[in-house]
Scaffold this motif. Structure first.
Motif, mmCIF file in Angstrom:
data_model
loop_
_atom_site.group_PDB
_atom_site.id
_atom_site.type_symbol
_atom_site.label_atom_id
_atom_site.label_comp_id
_atom_site.label_asym_id
_atom_site.label_seq_id
_atom_site.Cartn_x
_atom_site.Cartn_y
_atom_site.Cartn_z
ATOM 1 N N PRO A 135 0.816 -1.201 0.000
ATOM 2 C CA PRO A 135 0.000 0.000 0.000
ATOM 3 C C PRO A 135 0.861 1.266 0.000
ATOM 4 C CG PRO A 135 0.121 -0.859 2.220
ATOM 5 C CD PRO A 135 0.867 -1.820 1.327
ATOM 6 N N PHE A 136 0.224 2.402 -0.305
ATOM 7 C CA PHE A 136 0.931 3.679 -0.316
ATOM 8 C C PHE A 136 -0.016 4.777 0.134
ATOM 9 C CE2 PHE A 136 -0.975 3.363 -4.507
ATOM 10 C CZ PHE A 136 -1.522 4.621 -4.689
ATOM 11 N N ILE A 137 0.552 5.956 0.425
ATOM 12 C CA ILE A 137 -0.221 7.141 0.783
ATOM 13 C C ILE A 137 0.392 8.327 0.059
ATOM 14 C CG2 ILE A 137 1.125 7.589 2.865
ATOM 15 C CD1 ILE A 137 -1.482 8.664 4.139
ATOM 16 N N THR A 180 -0.316 9.421 8.402
ATOM 17 C CA THR A 180 -0.216 7.963 8.376
ATOM 18 C C THR A 180 -1.555 7.333 8.041
ATOM 19 O OG1 THR A 180 -0.657 7.777 10.736
ATOM 20 C CG2 THR A 180 1.636 7.921 10.091
ATOM 21 N N ALA A 181 -1.474 6.179 7.402
ATOM 22 C CA ALA A 181 -2.663 5.386 7.085
ATOM 23 C C ALA A 181 -2.354 3.940 7.452
ATOM 24 C CB ALA A 181 -3.014 5.486 5.603
ATOM 25 N N ILE A 182 -3.365 3.263 7.947
ATOM 26 C CA ILE A 182 -3.219 1.852 8.284
ATOM 27 C C ILE A 182 -3.990 1.043 7.249
ATOM 28 C CG2 ILE A 182 -3.681 0.071 10.009
ATOM 29 C CD1 ILE A 182 -3.486 2.306 12.124
ATOM 30 N N CYS A 183 -3.289 0.106 6.616
ATOM 31 C CA CYS A 183 -3.884 -0.781 5.617
ATOM 32 C C CYS A 183 -3.706 -2.212 6.140
ATOM 33 C CB CYS A 183 -3.214 -0.589 4.270
ATOM 34 S SG CYS A 183 -3.949 -1.561 2.954
ATOM 35 N N LYS A 184 -4.764 -2.742 6.668
ATOM 36 C CA LYS A 184 -4.776 -4.060 7.317
ATOM 37 C C LYS A 184 -3.794 -4.035 8.480
ATOM 38 C CE LYS A 184 -5.731 -8.758 6.110
ATOM 39 N NZ LYS A 184 -5.909 -9.678 5.006
ATOM 40 N N THR A 185 -2.611 -4.591 8.319
ATOM 41 C CA THR A 185 -1.633 -4.591 9.405
ATOM 42 C C THR A 185 -0.406 -3.747 9.084
ATOM 43 O OG1 THR A 185 -0.575 -6.573 8.510
ATOM 44 C CG2 THR A 185 -2.312 -6.889 10.165
ATOM 45 N N GLY A 221 -3.472 3.935 -1.380
ATOM 46 C CA GLY A 221 -3.539 2.725 -2.190
ATOM 47 C C GLY A 221 -3.684 1.538 -1.275
ATOM 48 N N CYS A 222 -4.924 1.065 -1.158
ATOM 49 C CA CYS A 222 -5.219 0.000 -0.202
ATOM 50 C C CYS A 222 -6.592 -0.571 -0.545
ATOM 51 C CB CYS A 222 -5.216 0.591 1.207
ATOM 52 S SG CYS A 222 -5.491 -0.579 2.531
ATOM 53 N N PRO A 223 -6.779 -1.898 -0.476
ATOM 54 C CA PRO A 223 -8.115 -2.450 -0.706
ATOM 55 C C PRO A 223 -9.133 -1.838 0.265
ATOM 56 C CG PRO A 223 -6.482 -4.197 -0.684
ATOM 57 C CD PRO A 223 -5.780 -2.946 -0.259
ATOM 58 N N VAL A 224 -10.364 -1.665 -0.203
ATOM 59 C CA VAL A 224 -11.407 -0.991 0.570
ATOM 60 C C VAL A 224 -11.603 -1.625 1.942
ATOM 61 C CG1 VAL A 224 -13.843 -0.348 0.606
ATOM 62 C CG2 VAL A 224 -12.564 -0.210 -1.529
ATOM 63 N N ALA A 225 -11.662 -2.938 2.006
ATOM 64 C CA ALA A 225 -11.910 -3.628 3.279
ATOM 65 C C ALA A 225 -10.735 -3.524 4.239
ATOM 66 C CB ALA A 225 -12.229 -5.097 3.017
ATOM 67 N N ASP A 226 -9.524 -3.227 3.728
ATOM 68 C CA ASP A 226 -8.333 -3.199 4.564
ATOM 69 C C ASP A 226 -7.998 -1.811 5.115
ATOM 70 O OD1 ASP A 226 -8.122 -5.863 4.003
ATOM 71 O OD2 ASP A 226 -6.448 -5.653 2.594
#
Length: 181
Positions: A43-45, A111-116, A63-68
């Motif tokens: 993923p990215f921000i 910061t963004a969190i994408c799943k873990t 850049g991250c899947p919607v659910a994550d």
């Protein structure tokens, strides 16, 4: 004997020429002239614009899947809007965020969190220029570089009096030097 030398020269010439001919004919893979970009780090921000002023809105893209997608935060952002999908492949989500009105100039982490996985980018808050009443910058003041002496009882020096001083200084000159300078 001459016959054998000429045969030997012909054979040696053929042996030396064979690799050069083989190298010239090895054109099975034509050279590529197009640039292939490296794969996207996922993923990215991203923040656009990356340099803004206090009180402005910025676009935060993740850049991250919607659910994550988890939390997106920064100490300089006072509100972050709802994320919507702006691109399907790869999935990119975007939202408008507001920089706090009292944000001070400097760099702040977003910061963004994408799943873990946590991704971070810097956002620069630029100084807000001071405004004057006319909208024009203030004119600089001109200084002669000479201090204006306070009024004293010493008689003024007349113009054209030469380089003489009205009072003779007493003591050693102060040069600013010393044992610790």
């Amino acid at each position: 004997m001459i016959k054998f030398r000429s045969v030997l020269v012909v054979v040696c010439g053929a042996v030396l020429a064979a690799p050069a001919v083989a190298l010239a004919q090895d054109g099975s893979a034509p050279p590529t002239t197009s640039f292939t970009p490296p794969p996207m780090q996922y993923p990215f921000i991203a923040v656009s614009p990356s340099k803004s002023k206090a009180g402005e809105d910025v676009l935060v893209s993740v850049g991250c899947p919607v659910a994550d997608l988890g939390e997106v935060k920064s100490m300089v952002l006072d509100r972050v809007g709802k994320f919507e999908v702006t691109s399907e492949g790869p999935v990119i989500q975007g939202a408008v965020a507001h920089i706090g009105d009292k944000a001070r100039p400097g760099f702040y982490a977003v910061t963004a969190i994408c799943k873990t996985k946590t991704v971070t980018i810097n956002l620069e808050v630029a100084a807000v220029p001071t405004s004057s009443s006319s909208g024009k910058p203030p004119k600089p003041t001109v200084s002669t570089g000479k201090p204006v002496p306070p009024r004293s009882s010493v008689a003024p020096v007349k113009p054209g009096a030469g380089r003489q001083v009205s009072k003779i200084p007493v003591g050693a000159p102060q040069t600013g030097g010393g044992p610790f300078s």
